[in-house]
Design a protein around this motif. Structure first.
Motif, mmCIF file in Angstrom:
data_model
loop_
_atom_site.group_PDB
_atom_site.id
_atom_site.type_symbol
_atom_site.label_atom_id
_atom_site.label_comp_id
_atom_site.label_asym_id
_atom_site.label_seq_id
_atom_site.Cartn_x
_atom_site.Cartn_y
_atom_site.Cartn_z
ATOM 1 N N SER A 193 30.663 67.507 19.904
ATOM 2 C CA SER A 193 31.891 68.610 20.190
ATOM 3 C C SER A 193 33.232 68.691 19.284
ATOM 4 C CB SER A 193 32.255 67.630 21.541
ATOM 5 O OG SER A 193 31.344 68.084 22.322
ATOM 6 N N PHE A 194 32.942 68.393 17.923
ATOM 7 C CA PHE A 194 34.175 68.707 17.559
ATOM 8 C C PHE A 194 33.990 69.751 16.550
ATOM 9 C CE2 PHE A 194 32.955 64.342 15.470
ATOM 10 C CZ PHE A 194 34.368 63.758 15.267
ATOM 11 N N GLN A 195 35.383 71.266 16.584
ATOM 12 C CA GLN A 195 35.723 71.543 15.826
ATOM 13 C C GLN A 195 35.054 71.839 14.257
ATOM 14 O OE1 GLN A 195 39.558 73.189 14.585
ATOM 15 N NE2 GLN A 195 39.297 75.123 16.360
ATOM 16 N N VAL A 196 34.469 72.601 13.504
ATOM 17 C CA VAL A 196 34.402 72.761 12.164
ATOM 18 C C VAL A 196 35.477 73.910 11.747
ATOM 19 C CG1 VAL A 196 32.869 73.170 10.213
ATOM 20 C CG2 VAL A 196 32.117 72.222 12.432
ATOM 21 N N HIS A 197 36.537 72.997 10.550
ATOM 22 C CA HIS A 197 36.612 73.891 10.190
ATOM 23 C C HIS A 197 36.682 74.343 8.434
ATOM 24 C CE1 HIS A 197 41.586 74.026 8.810
ATOM 25 N NE2 HIS A 197 41.064 74.855 8.009
ATOM 26 N N PHE A 198 36.484 74.819 8.261
ATOM 27 C CA PHE A 198 36.039 75.534 6.888
ATOM 28 C C PHE A 198 37.096 75.587 5.964
ATOM 29 C CE2 PHE A 198 31.547 76.001 8.418
ATOM 30 C CZ PHE A 198 30.430 74.856 6.977
ATOM 31 N N HIS A 199 37.103 75.473 4.272
ATOM 32 C CA HIS A 199 37.367 76.268 3.127
ATOM 33 C C HIS A 199 36.180 77.001 2.812
ATOM 34 C CE1 HIS A 199 38.832 75.954 -0.952
ATOM 35 N NE2 HIS A 199 38.412 77.057 -0.814
ATOM 36 N N GLY A 200 36.733 77.992 2.959
ATOM 37 C CA GLY A 200 35.284 79.479 2.059
ATOM 38 C C GLY A 200 36.079 80.257 1.619
ATOM 39 N N LEU A 201 36.048 80.376 0.248
ATOM 40 C CA LEU A 201 37.254 81.203 -0.526
ATOM 41 C C LEU A 201 36.536 82.502 -1.269
ATOM 42 C CD1 LEU A 201 40.328 80.227 -2.484
ATOM 43 C CD2 LEU A 201 38.513 81.755 -3.650
ATOM 44 N N GLY A 202 34.893 82.034 -1.791
ATOM 45 C CA GLY A 202 34.212 82.827 -2.260
ATOM 46 C C GLY A 202 33.109 83.703 -1.442
ATOM 47 N N ASP A 203 32.613 84.933 -2.176
ATOM 48 C CA ASP A 203 31.877 85.474 -0.919
ATOM 49 C C ASP A 203 30.153 84.878 -0.735
ATOM 50 O OD1 ASP A 203 30.619 85.918 -3.361
ATOM 51 O OD2 ASP A 203 30.719 88.153 -3.465
ATOM 52 N N ARG A 204 30.056 84.298 -1.154
ATOM 53 C CA ARG A 204 29.355 83.346 -1.247
ATOM 54 C C ARG A 204 29.631 81.442 -0.213
ATOM 55 N NH1 ARG A 204 27.520 80.870 -5.911
ATOM 56 N NH2 ARG A 204 27.955 78.574 -5.229
ATOM 57 N N GLY A 205 30.921 81.138 -1.125
ATOM 58 C CA GLY A 205 31.166 80.303 -0.263
ATOM 59 C C GLY A 205 31.175 80.775 1.586
ATOM 60 N N VAL A 206 32.173 81.690 1.325
ATOM 61 C CA VAL A 206 31.813 82.254 3.104
ATOM 62 C C VAL A 206 31.168 82.232 3.447
ATOM 63 C CG1 VAL A 206 32.641 84.154 4.396
ATOM 64 C CG2 VAL A 206 34.242 83.303 2.455
ATOM 65 N N ARG A 207 29.685 82.838 2.369
ATOM 66 C CA ARG A 207 28.372 83.425 3.617
ATOM 67 C C ARG A 207 27.689 81.970 3.741
ATOM 68 N NH1 ARG A 207 24.485 87.091 0.217
ATOM 69 N NH2 ARG A 207 25.795 89.114 1.624
ATOM 70 N N GLU A 208 28.111 80.757 3.528
ATOM 71 C CA GLU A 208 26.876 79.342 3.258
ATOM 72 C C GLU A 208 27.979 79.605 4.294
ATOM 73 O OE1 GLU A 208 26.130 78.559 -1.695
ATOM 74 O OE2 GLU A 208 27.308 78.158 0.023
ATOM 75 N N ALA A 209 29.176 78.773 4.866
ATOM 76 C CA ALA A 209 29.880 78.458 6.349
ATOM 77 C C ALA A 209 29.243 79.467 7.638
ATOM 78 C CB ALA A 209 31.461 78.588 5.507
ATOM 79 N N LEU A 210 29.153 80.847 6.718
ATOM 80 C CA LEU A 210 28.984 81.554 8.259
ATOM 81 C C LEU A 210 27.542 81.311 9.014
ATOM 82 C CD1 LEU A 210 30.559 85.192 7.534
ATOM 83 C CD2 LEU A 210 31.058 83.353 9.215
#
Length: 535
Positions: free
Chosen positions: A333-350
């Motif tokens: 039940s944690f919310q996950v708050h990602f730092h995703g700045l580059g397009d690969r970093g964002v994709r890995e988060a998604l």
């Protein structure tokens, strides 16, 4: 006590209502909107035709760190100029002879050739004591020779796994430590003690209230980059009543550990959460920043001649393991708050957020580059886009340290807030202070106009990708109802009967004069119907 806000125009957290009549609050809640009859004995606030809106929620901020920097050698308010920085450092050191170390931060990479200040420059102004100053994005630290020597950082010191030591041609460290290399100072750099942490909290909260911020999400609650874990400070403030804001803490995911740390995070959530503070989110920093080549990219960075390099940035958490970590956090039940700045970093988060529960209200912050194939995934997954709009403008850091190394195609799709909005993504907003100013009105101005306020018409400061600008109501909503939503405050961020009376009174109505959003100032800030700041 009841309070009537009279002669106001109203933005209700979603839409501009204009002049609707009185807004009445009582018992900490909004009890009437549009009724022109004040309850007997009510206080009256004459808004004078200016804007009344819900309190701002900063969805990504570091208030204790920001407060500490305001109380230390703070370079954030100076011109972006090496000479100005060095003069201030010299003056600060001279005014504080009792300090064993000179600490602080807020300098911009664009003030130095290649974004790289040197130890020699610091040595020239402070030779008798170690100096360590984090840059404004907090992904690098500028140290003098004495600090490097005390930490044992020499030509023989290898780069850590998640960082880099800048070096002279002969391998000697030159004074700049990137990302995980900052941790090489941790054994010698003094940590703030309990009293200093609390003073930083009080100063940070005071400053945020002065800008109309009534709630926030602290984006790192844990030991990181020389900062102590702020969880005990928040717990103390909540227990004492000194915490007047409502705060969600994002517990720090230690990237050199694995899934075994989830049990520790669950324990911290129980230990720290009380009153107005809830440690119910977890922060995962998946990549770095573009200016130092650590933001994770799908395709490699370019060199200054436009040729591909061998560097595609850093994934701080193994993307193969990341989905299992996120699934476990989601299940707890944690919310996950990602730092995703580059397009690969964002994709890995998604990718890691596929299959998670949208009710957790997971979000990805920064979003400098989002691959076009990934824009529609936010809405499909129920993942919010946490935007730091102030960065979406032309400045020296963008033109000198970013665009040349991305190339025209990628540079032309930075901070795609307009595309995300058009794709149905829920937008929330934050500042990342002390990386940049926490002033929501400055950020909203840039979100709408893609310029920094005051720069329009100045050579070299034309709007940055203006097609990605947001409608003004959407930008204001992101900083009010949107960010309240991501903090699970469904009764806040709006002006409606029954809503929490967290409110802001401005000195103007920027929805009538949108070219002057950045000029508006906060006259008063209210939490639960009580004034916590008055200009």
């Amino acid at each position: 006590m009841s309070t009537v806000f009279r002669n106001a125009t109203v933005f209700d957290g979603h839409s501009y209502l204009g002049a609707v009549g009185d807004v009445v609050v009582s018992g900490g809640r909004v009890v009437a909107v549009g009724e022109d009859v004040a309850p007997a004995g009510a206080g009256v606030v004459d808004v004078g035709g200016a804007l009344l809106l819900p309190g701002f929620t900063d969805a990504h901020v570091h208030p204790i760190q920001g407060g500490l920097e305001r109380l230390a050698c703070d370079l954030s308010g100076l011109p972006v100029d090496a000479a100005a920085y060095l003069a201030h450092i010299r003056e600060y050191a001279a005014a504080h002879p009792q300090l064993d170390w000179i600490q602080g931060g807020g300098w911009a990479m664009a003030a130095f050739p290649g974004g790289l200040p040197t130890a020699a420059e610091l040595d020239a102004v402070v030779a008798d004591r170690p100096v360590a100053l984090v840059n404004r994005d907090h992904h690098g630290m500028w140290a003098n020779s004495r600090a490097l020597a005390l930490a044992g950082i020499t030509a023989a010191t290898p780069d850590p796994a998640h960082g880099r030591i800048e070096r002279d041609a002969d391998g000697t460290p030159s004074g700049m430590l990137h990302e995980g290399a900052m941790d090489l100072l941790s054994g010698v750099l003094p940590e703030a003690d309990d009293a200093q942490m609390y003073a930083g909290f009080l100063e940070g909260q005071r400053y945020l209230h002065s800008l109309g911020i009534t709630s926030w999400q602290d984006a790192i609650v844990g030991a990181y980059s020389g900062m102590r874990d702020a969880g005990p400070t928040y717990a103390r403030a909540a227990a004492s009543g000194d915490l007047t804001a409502t705060v969600v803490g994002a517990l720090w995911w230690e990237r050199d550990r694995g899934i075994e740390q989830v049990a520790d995070l669950v324990a911290k959530r129980g230990d720290f959460s009380r009153g107005r503070f809830a440690a119910t989110a977890v922060k995962i920093m998946q990549d770095g920043v573009a200016e130092n080549g650590t933001a994770a990219l799908v395709e490699p960075y370019l060199d200054r001649c436009g040729h591909a390099t061998g560097n595609s940035g850093i994934s701080f958490v193994d993307p193969a393991r990341l989905p299992s970590y996120v699934s476990r956090l989601d299940g707890e039940s944690f919310q996950v708050h990602f730092h995703g700045l580059g397009d690969r970093g964002v994709r890995e988060a998604l990718d890691a957020l596929e299959g998670t529960d949208p009710a957790r209200r997971h979000h990805v912050a920064h979003l400098q580059l989002v691959h076009p194939d990934d824009v529609a995934r936010f809405a499909r997954l129920g993942v919010a886009a946490n935007i730091q709009a102030l960065w979406a403008c032309n400045d020296d850091q963008m033109t000198e340290l970013t665009i040349p190394f991305l190339g025209p195609e990628r540079a032309g799709r930075q901070y795609p807030f307009g595309d995300l909005h058009a794709a149905g993504t829920r937008l929330v907003a934050g500042s990342d202070w002390p990386v940049s100013t926490p002033d929501p009105l400055a950020a909203i101005h840039t979100a709408v106009h893609r310029t920094s306020y005051g720069d329009t018409g100045v050579a070299g400061t034309e709007p940055f990708l203006p097609e990605q600008g947001l409608p003004i109501e959407v930008a204001f909503a992101a900083y009010t109802s949107g960010s309240a939503w991501v903090n699970h405050r469904d009764d806040a961020g709006t002006i409606a009967v029954g809503a929490v009376a967290d409110l802001v009174v401005l000195d103007a109505d920027p929805l009538v004069t949108p070219d002057e959003i950045g000029a508006a100032r906060v006259r008063s800030t209210w939490i639960d119907g009580e004034c916590v700041f008055e200009a």
